[in-house]
Design a protein around this motif. Structure first.
Motif, mmCIF file in Angstrom:
data_model
loop_
_atom_site.group_PDB
_atom_site.id
_atom_site.type_symbol
_atom_site.label_atom_id
_atom_site.label_comp_id
_atom_site.label_asym_id
_atom_site.label_seq_id
_atom_site.Cartn_x
_atom_site.Cartn_y
_atom_site.Cartn_z
ATOM 1 N N TRP A 1 -36.276 -3.278 -23.203
ATOM 2 C CA TRP A 1 -37.434 -3.805 -22.937
ATOM 3 C C TRP A 1 -38.262 -4.749 -24.020
ATOM 4 C CZ3 TRP A 1 -40.157 -4.124 -18.896
ATOM 5 C CH2 TRP A 1 -41.697 -4.752 -19.248
ATOM 6 N N LEU B 1 -35.406 3.468 -14.677
ATOM 7 C CA LEU B 1 -36.493 1.966 -15.123
ATOM 8 C C LEU B 1 -37.010 1.295 -14.347
ATOM 9 C CD1 LEU B 1 -32.594 1.557 -16.946
ATOM 10 C CD2 LEU B 1 -34.916 2.762 -17.647
ATOM 11 N N PHE C 1 -33.744 -0.970 -20.561
ATOM 12 C CA PHE C 1 -33.626 -0.039 -20.749
ATOM 13 C C PHE C 1 -34.360 0.417 -22.470
ATOM 14 C CE2 PHE C 1 -29.388 -0.289 -19.347
ATOM 15 C CZ PHE C 1 -29.061 1.008 -19.072
ATOM 16 N N ARG C 2 -34.874 1.217 -23.467
ATOM 17 C CA ARG C 2 -35.622 1.777 -23.637
ATOM 18 C C ARG C 2 -35.570 1.983 -24.890
ATOM 19 N NH1 ARG C 2 -40.624 4.282 -21.842
ATOM 20 N NH2 ARG C 2 -40.883 4.774 -24.038
ATOM 21 N N THR D 1 -39.373 -0.912 -15.995
ATOM 22 C CA THR D 1 -39.431 -1.745 -17.560
ATOM 23 C C THR D 1 -38.726 -2.729 -16.573
ATOM 24 O OG1 THR D 1 -38.361 -0.154 -18.079
ATOM 25 C CG2 THR D 1 -39.611 -0.278 -18.898
#
Lengths: 668, 411, 375
Positions: B302, B380, B387-388, B383
């Motif tokens: 992200w 997710l 992924f964060r 977002t």
């Protein structure tokens, strides 16, 4: 709409009027109970509402306290595993939110609700039904907010909820939505309550009570209500933007769409800083009531205390950016806010000086209430002085967002607000409940709490200056250092302190239980030889507060009715000429005829109930918004149609005191 | 009086904190450079004043408690106030605050100055690590130092910020997602790093060493796992560090575990992690088929960035400077080295003997389990499927072995 | 406690609620649920009113009153509601065969008339005192009648006026016409206040005529249709339309030439008087660095200041592509001499991975190039 008609006999004479519309209210007949649960749920009596505010606040105090204990348990040792990172973030967010919005503010509302009408010699607040609405709204907001724990996770962005971390990609659960909506609902409660109390204080003071003869607690509460009226709209705007950002795809805080995230910080702290004074000024008022009574002297420099309170209220609006010294405002802004922050230390210092001088030359009696009041002076002084150290902006850039700040504001809020509340509880308990709290247990309660708080928050100064930031779910050995200032050791001490506080609070609950067991004797009428108007009635006060609305001649009216000055011009020599019993007996003898109080009502409860339903509706289903809106419409309709007092036909059997009269007009 | 005692300890703490040798690495009372020193010079007199005022107030209060306690004396005189006394007592704090303000304002201005800058480093924060890039100036120098052999090109690193000692460094920061805060307590106060804005902070270190820091603006799930260190090197050592950074990519020898690791790296890691100069030979010997490997983290995470791993083993921490790449003994050896020895020890980087395999293996095995990062692929939606942080890659133990063999050569 | 009628309504609302819940759980599609929930809410409301007025049968619980209650007597008084209900029903029928809009309108009329009828019928039985009955009716009905009527009135006037304004042949014409109209209203108002002896009837008459005129002209213009309005391009569309050239586009005409509340931008890029691009960045003046360094994968806010003597815009290809179709050009609107505009740029690839070097350019000025390094 007669669906079933009955055959009617022919009439020979014009019918006499025997039935009116009011007699046909059916189940919608208004509640008139004076006992049982319905007398609480539908009450509009400011005293019952005050007690309910207090009970609600204490409940959330325990809840917030459990959250605090979990936080401290997690941090007791390095790499704590009691809470996951996610749960820890939820925990500290909810600890702050609960303590501020659901404990301290309702507690303030409780004290103000209960005491303001009594202190100014009124029979109720100006708008009793709005008062009830405020309470239920607050309670429902609190429940609404806390249901988030079971609906996918509590808010996890911190009570300051900085954008853009509060946006959906960074906080995907519904927690932040619950937070934004719950606080909007709670804001409604604060706002209506504030307006109500302002109108009450301004319009309903007893004859002779000029503003400068008003008890100091009433003064401080009045300043706080004005702060609320101006601060709540600001946070509401911010919450509104946040709600639209999250629920309706607005871009107020989306950087890629050109937004500046600092907008949130400014909005939040323009509310957030006055909020600090909203939390602490009422306790200043309580202490300013308690100290004179147990020093047996009037408050030293009453006008100075009043005006410094008002000054804090004003200057409090010009210091918000000191929460943002590290936010990159630029040196000019930082310098200006640094200086304004230093300026606010001055009126605060005035209060400490006046409290000290009140005790100077007095005859000090160290009851539990007095001990808590003294505790406030000392702990708040420490908190105030650590505040001075970070009004120095460069120094603040080292301290902000570390545990040093956590230490500072807990000294201010625990040492200020909470110590004040406990002083007030011990002092007014006999007034409110007609029973004395046990002094011996009370002293244990005080010492455990004060030692516990210093053990908890004192070490936070150390770990903060040693560089431990706030809001970290773990601290690690590698950054803890060694020796005397070891972060790990002082964290352990702080955790031990937290549990000592918990034991102190537990003792308070035991004390309450003990004093209300069957067979405990009722409290004396005037256990403390008090000075102000609320003591000029029975314990607990009658529903109409005063048999006769007193005429006020002096600040500390009650004291002057009990004591006579036999001195000459410059030399005062006070002698007791009457007991409280005498004063109250005289009141009873001259009781006002036809005292008339507003009646209970369903509608505030119904309208308040519709708000969380609409809140859930925004999160889950448009359908619920419609249902909540319909309930609100119905409730407001009923409210609007309902006369402020119940008519005779609402009672079954007819009211005990015969026909009602309308000398006192209280609407709402 | 326990309260007085506690206050005594607290006040003592504040005064003593400066002098103690074994304090935590983020001690705010141990300045190691001009800016932190300026702050310190301002803050200790304020703490001292506050301490004295506090002690005074408490002593007065205690004496009042003792002197005026209820001993059966008659009702005291009902004094309502003495305006002259009040005004005097109000003036005293006002004067103290005015004096403090008089010192504060010039310090605020001095700390915001930038025209004496000698070295610029750009800083970008994201969840939950810091990226540093060193721009090349017109005269071909980086931070005022000209590289020995290679031509200067922008350097990009993460986790540890390497700066020359005695140089006025200006860190210019922005963020890729939420607000972070950059804080090396021994070098300067903190500064929030806000997306869409560029904030700057002066740093200067007097002596070589590692100066620890920590993100101090709450930035989400792994806020407490977002650390940073400033590494100060003598200018000569800094030059060596710089030369090493600019050295061309050295591919692992053929048919070694490291070469296998390189292939795996290209397949798995290079989607997000850049290694400068890494070339994908597509499994054949035809040079025409070779392609420079370009990572595209913006497609997978992200915040749109992942640490550049070209010289991973010259740094001695990883994953947001949260875990050590060095074993405990080797780490202590570097961190506690004397200023004179420090440069050499740091530039040695991570050797095979010193590699902290435990944490690094755990990380490669399942990164989100080690550092909370919202990595559940099911959640997710908010977002756009990105992924964060580093996701779970399902690597086998053998794959981890070859990756380690490859990574240990990245320096 | 519950009267027969309210039992019926309460039962119906319970059934409707249960049906809504069942339907909502078992069936897909929200329309049915909305309908059933609406029915349930409406029935609950009706039930509440009915309980409140006890079937409007005041004597239901009181045998003595039964003989004497005014409810027992017929209470005929002139009423508009039968007529209105009939009209509504007719409209429903007519609408079914002509336009659905008429059906909806008819339903609303029917519902409103029925509700009013119910309230009136009930209120006339409330007591033997007609004046008291009237106040009872008002207490129940006014809180709903007044806001709804007011809202409808305002909506009708606003809608009519807006139709006229959009229907007049030109924008200027609309402005002139309504300035004149506003002046007329002011004049009439002033005259009315000066001549105090005007009867209420006259004033009401004038107002009614004005109202009818507004509605009539609104209807006329509404049927006539709107004039063709010109839709302005927004500045954001310049790049999308591939208009990042030297020429002025329509969107540029209305572009703001100053920027509010933007501080600490990534860079301020200036086109100097001698048509060169220079830049400054926060913290230092950019001295010593030829190229501007901007981080990848983040929104960089850049201010463009035009100090040259022509109208200029700042442009950059953020994809660094060679092929025209791969380019992702963004640009500011055309900036006047001395004007400033904000441009937000985001690079997804570092410089070394881009085919073409990143550079800010000013369309129409050949020498004005500012290289950008994306590390």
């Amino acid at each position: 709409m007669a669906i079933i008609e009955r055959p009617t006999p022919a009439l020979t004479t014009p019918a006499p009027v025997v039935v009116t519309a009011e007699s046909s209210y059916g189940v919608f007949r208004r509640p008139v109970h004076s006992t049982g649960w319905r007398s609480w749920v539908f009450t509009i009596d400011h005293k019952k509402l005050g007690i309910m505010y207090g009970v609600t606040a204490m409940f959330f105090f325990l809840l917030g306290g459990v959250e605090a204990l979990l936080i401290r348990a997690q941090l007791a040792g390095p790499d704590g595993t009691i809470l996951s990172a996610d749960k820890y973030n939820q925990m500290f967010t909810m600890h702050a939110t609960t303590m501020i919005f659901l404990f301290v503010m309702p507690m303030v509302a409780g004290f103000a609700n209960y005491l303001l009408p009594l202190q100014i010699g009124a029979r109720d607040v100006a708008f009793p039904r709005i008062n009830a609405f405020g309470f239920w709204t607050l309670l429902f907001a609190g429940i609404f907010l806390n249901t988030s724990w079971f609906l996918g996770g509590a808010p996890d962005g911190g009570w300051f909820m900085y954008a853009p971390n509060s946006s959906v990609p960074f906080s995907p659960s519904n927690g932040v939505d619950f937070w934004a909506l719950g606080l909007q609902i709670a804001g409604l409660a604060s706002l209506t309550g504030a307006l109500n109390l302002i109108v009450t204080v301004i319009n309903m003071r007893a004859p002779g009570m000029s503003l400068m003869k008003m008890p100091i607690f009433t003064w401080m509460a009045l300043v706080v209500q004005f702060l609320l009226v101006f601060a709540i709209p600001v946070i509401t705007v911010a919450l509104f933007l946040l709600m639209f950002q999250r629920s309706f795809d607005a871009t107020f805080f989306s950087v890629e769409a050109g937004a500046d995230p600092l907008l949130w910080q400014h909005l939040f702290w323009i509310f957030g800083h006055p909020e600090v004074y909203i939390l602490v000024l009422p306790s200043f008022g309580i202490v300013s009531e308690v100290l004179p009574v147990f020093s047996r002297k009037p408050l030293f420099g009453y006008p100075f205390v009043v005006f410094s309170g008002a000054a804090i209220g004003f200057v409090g609006w010009g210091v918000w950016a000191h929460h943002m010294f590290a936010s990159g405002l630029g040196p000019i802004s930082v310098a200006v806010f640094s200086i304004s922050t230093m300026a606010i230390a001055i009126p605060t210092g005035v209060k400490i000086i006046n409290w000290t001088l009140t005790m100077w030359g007095g005859k000090l009696k160290f009851t539990t209430a007095m001990l808590f009041a003294i505790g406030l002076i000392i702990e708040f002084t420490i908190g105030g002085l650590s505040g001075v150290t970070h009004s120095v902006a460069p120094s603040d850039t080292q301290q902000t967002d570390t545990y040093y700040i956590v230490a500072h504001f807990h000294y201010v809020l625990f040492g200020g607000a909470i110590m004040g509340f406990f002083a007030g509880l011990y002092y007014w308990w006999p007034k409110i409940f007609g029973k004395m709290l046990d002094e011996r247990l009370g002293k244990w309660n005080f010492w455990l709490m004060v030692i516990g708080m210093n053990l908890t928050f004192g070490p936070m100064h150390i770990v903060g200056l040693q560089g431990q930031p706030r809001r970290m779910y773990q601290h690690t050995e590698a950054r803890n250092g060694e020796g005397f200032f070891n972060i790990g050791f002082w964290n352990l001490i702080a955790s031990v302190g937290a549990f000592i506080i918990a034991i102190g609070v537990l003792l308070f609950l035991i004390n309450v239980y003990k004093s209300h067991r069957k067979g405990t004797p009722p409290a004396p009428l005037d256990p403390w030889d008090a000075r102000s108007l609320e003591w000029m009635t029975t314990n607990p006060p009658k529903e109409h507060n005063f048999d006769q609305i007193p005429t006020v001649h002096a600040l500390d009216e009650f004291f002057h009715r009990k004591y006579e000055d036999r001195g000459t011009e410059d030399h005062h020599d006070y002698h007791q000429v009457a007991t409280a019993e005498d004063v109250i007996a005289e009141q009873e003898a001259n009781a006002d005829a036809h005292i008339h109080m507003p009646s209970p009502s369903y509608w505030p409860f119904v309208v308040a109930f519709s708000l969380p339903i609409m809140g859930y509706g925004i999160l889950y289903s448009t359908m619920l918004i419609i249902v909540g809106g319909a309930i609100a419409l119905l409730g407001l309709f009923g409210w609007a149609l309902e006369p402020s007092t119940a008519i005779e036909s609402d009672y079954d059997p007819p009211p005990p005191d015969g026909p009602v009269s309308t000398e006192v007009v209280v609407s709402g | 009086m326990s309260r007085a005692k506690r206050f005594g300890i607290a006040a003592g703490t504040l005064l003593l904190a400066a002098g103690c040798a074994e304090d935590a690495p983020q001690d705010t009372w141990k300045p190691a450079g001009e800016n932190a020193q300026d702050i310190h010079d301002l803050q200790w007199p304020v703490f001292l004043t506050a301490g004295i005022v506090g002690v005074l107030v408490i002593v007065v209060l205690i004496s009042v408690f003792i002197r005026f306690r209820d001993r059966g004396q008659p009702i005291p005189e009902q004094i309502h106030g003495k305006p002259a006394l009040e005004i005097t007592l109000t003036a005293i704090p006002a004067v103290i605050m005015a004096v403090i303000a008089g010192f504060t304002v010039p310090a605020v201005m001095a700390l915001a100055e930038t025209d004496d800058t000698e070295c610029v480093v750009n800083l970008t924060g994201q969840q939950w690590w810091w990226e540093y890039d060193y721009p090349v100036s017109e005269d071909g120098t980086i931070c005022g130092v000209a590289p020995t052999s290679a031509e200067a090109s922008p350097i990009i690193t993460s986790g540890q910020l390497v700066i020359p000692t005695g140089t006025k460094v200006l860190v210019r920061g922005t963020s890729r997602d939420v607000i972070h805060s950059f804080w090396i307590p021994r070098l300067n106060g903190k500064k929030d790093i806000v997306p869409g804005r560029v904030h700057y902070l002066r740093l200067e270190a007097d002596e070589p060493g590692i100066y620890a820091g920590q993100c101090t603006e709450f930035c989400g799930l792994s806020h407490s796992n977002m650390r940073m260190e400033a590494v100060a090197l003598e200018p000569a050592d800094f030059q060596r560090w710089l030369d090493n950074e600019l050295e061309p990519y050295a591919a692992p020898a053929a048919d070694t575990a490291a070469a296998e690791g390189e292939t795996l790296f290209i397949q798995q890691c290079a989607r997000c992690h850049q290694v400068n100069g890494l070339v994908d030979d597509k499994g054949n010997d035809d040079p025409a088929d070779d392609a420079i490997v370009v990572s595209a983290p913006d497609e997978f995470v992200w915040s749109g960035a992942a640490p550049n791993l070209t010289n991973l083993m010259t740094r001695n921490t990883f994953a947001g400077a949260t875990w050590d790449l060095l074993t405990e003994n080797c780490r202590d050896d570097v961190w506690n080295a004397t200023p004179a020895e420090f440069g050499a020890k740091y530039l040695e980087g991570v050797t095979a003997e010193c590699l902290n395999e435990v944490d690094l293996r755990e990380w490669l095995r399942d990164a989100p389990a080690k550092k909370p990062m919202y990595a559940d692929p099911e959640e997710l939606e908010a977002t756009d499927g990105k992924f964060r942080g580093m996701p779970y890659l399902a690597l086998s133990e053998n794959q981890i072995d070859v990756l380690l063999a490859y990574l240990i050569e990245r320096k | 406690m519950f009267t027969t009628g309210s039992k019926l309504l309460i039962g119906s609302s319970v059934i409707a609620s249960v049906a809504a819940a069942l339907y909502g759980v078992t069936q897909k599609g929200t329309l049915g649920t909305i309908g059933l929930v609406s029915a349930a809410v409406a029935l609950v409301f009706l039930a509440a009113i009915n309980v409140y007025v006890r079937d409007s049968n005041v004597s239901a619980m009181d045998p003595d009153a039964h003989a004497t209650a005014p409810a027992a007597r017929p209470a005929p008084s002139p009423s508009l509601w039968p007529l209105a209900s009939g009209l509504g029903a007719t409209m429903v029928a007519v609408g079914v065969v002509t336009f659905p809009a008429i059906t909806i309108l008819g339903l609303i009329v029917l519902l409103a008339a029925t509700a009013e009828w119910l309230v009136q019928a009930w209120s006339e039985r409330a007591s033997a005192d007609p004046a008291y009955n009237a106040t009872v009716r008002e207490r129940i009905a006014h809180p709903l009648e007044l806001p709804i009527m007011g809202a409808i009135g305002i909506a009708v006037i606003i809608y009519s006026i807006s139709r006229v304004m959009l229907g007049l042949p030109s924008k200027t014409g609309a402005v002139v016409a309504f300035v004149v109209l506003a002046a007329l209203v002011l004049l009439v108002g002033t005259l009315t206040s000066v001549r105090r002896r005007l009867s209420t009837g006259t004033i009401a008459g004038v107002c009614s005529i004005a109202l009818v005129a507004v509605i009539a002209s609104g209807a006329a213009y509404g049927l006539n249709g709107e004039r063709t309005t010109h839709h302005h391009e927004t500045t954001g569309a310049i790049a999308e339309d591939g208009d990042c050239g030297a020429d002025e586009t329509e969107a540029d005409e209305n572009a703001s030439q100053n920027v509010a509340a933007k501080s600490n931008v990534a860079a301020t890029i200036t086109l100097t008087a001698d048509e060169q691009l220079t830049y400054t960045v926060p913290g230092f003046d950019g001295g010593g660095f030829a190229d501007l360094t901007l981080p990848r994968s983040t929104s960089n806010n850049v201010l463009f200041r035009n100090d040259s003597e022509e109208h200029r815009r700042l442009s950059i290809d953020t994809a660094g592509a060679t092929a025209a179709e791969d380019k992702r050009v963004v640009c500011s609107a055309l900036v006047e001499e001395g004007g400033v505009q904000l441009l937000t740029v985001r690079f997804d690839k570092p410089s070394f991975a881009a085919e073409n070097p990143y550079q800010f350019t000013v369309p129409g000025v050949d020498g004005a190039v500012l290289p950008v390094v994306v590390p």
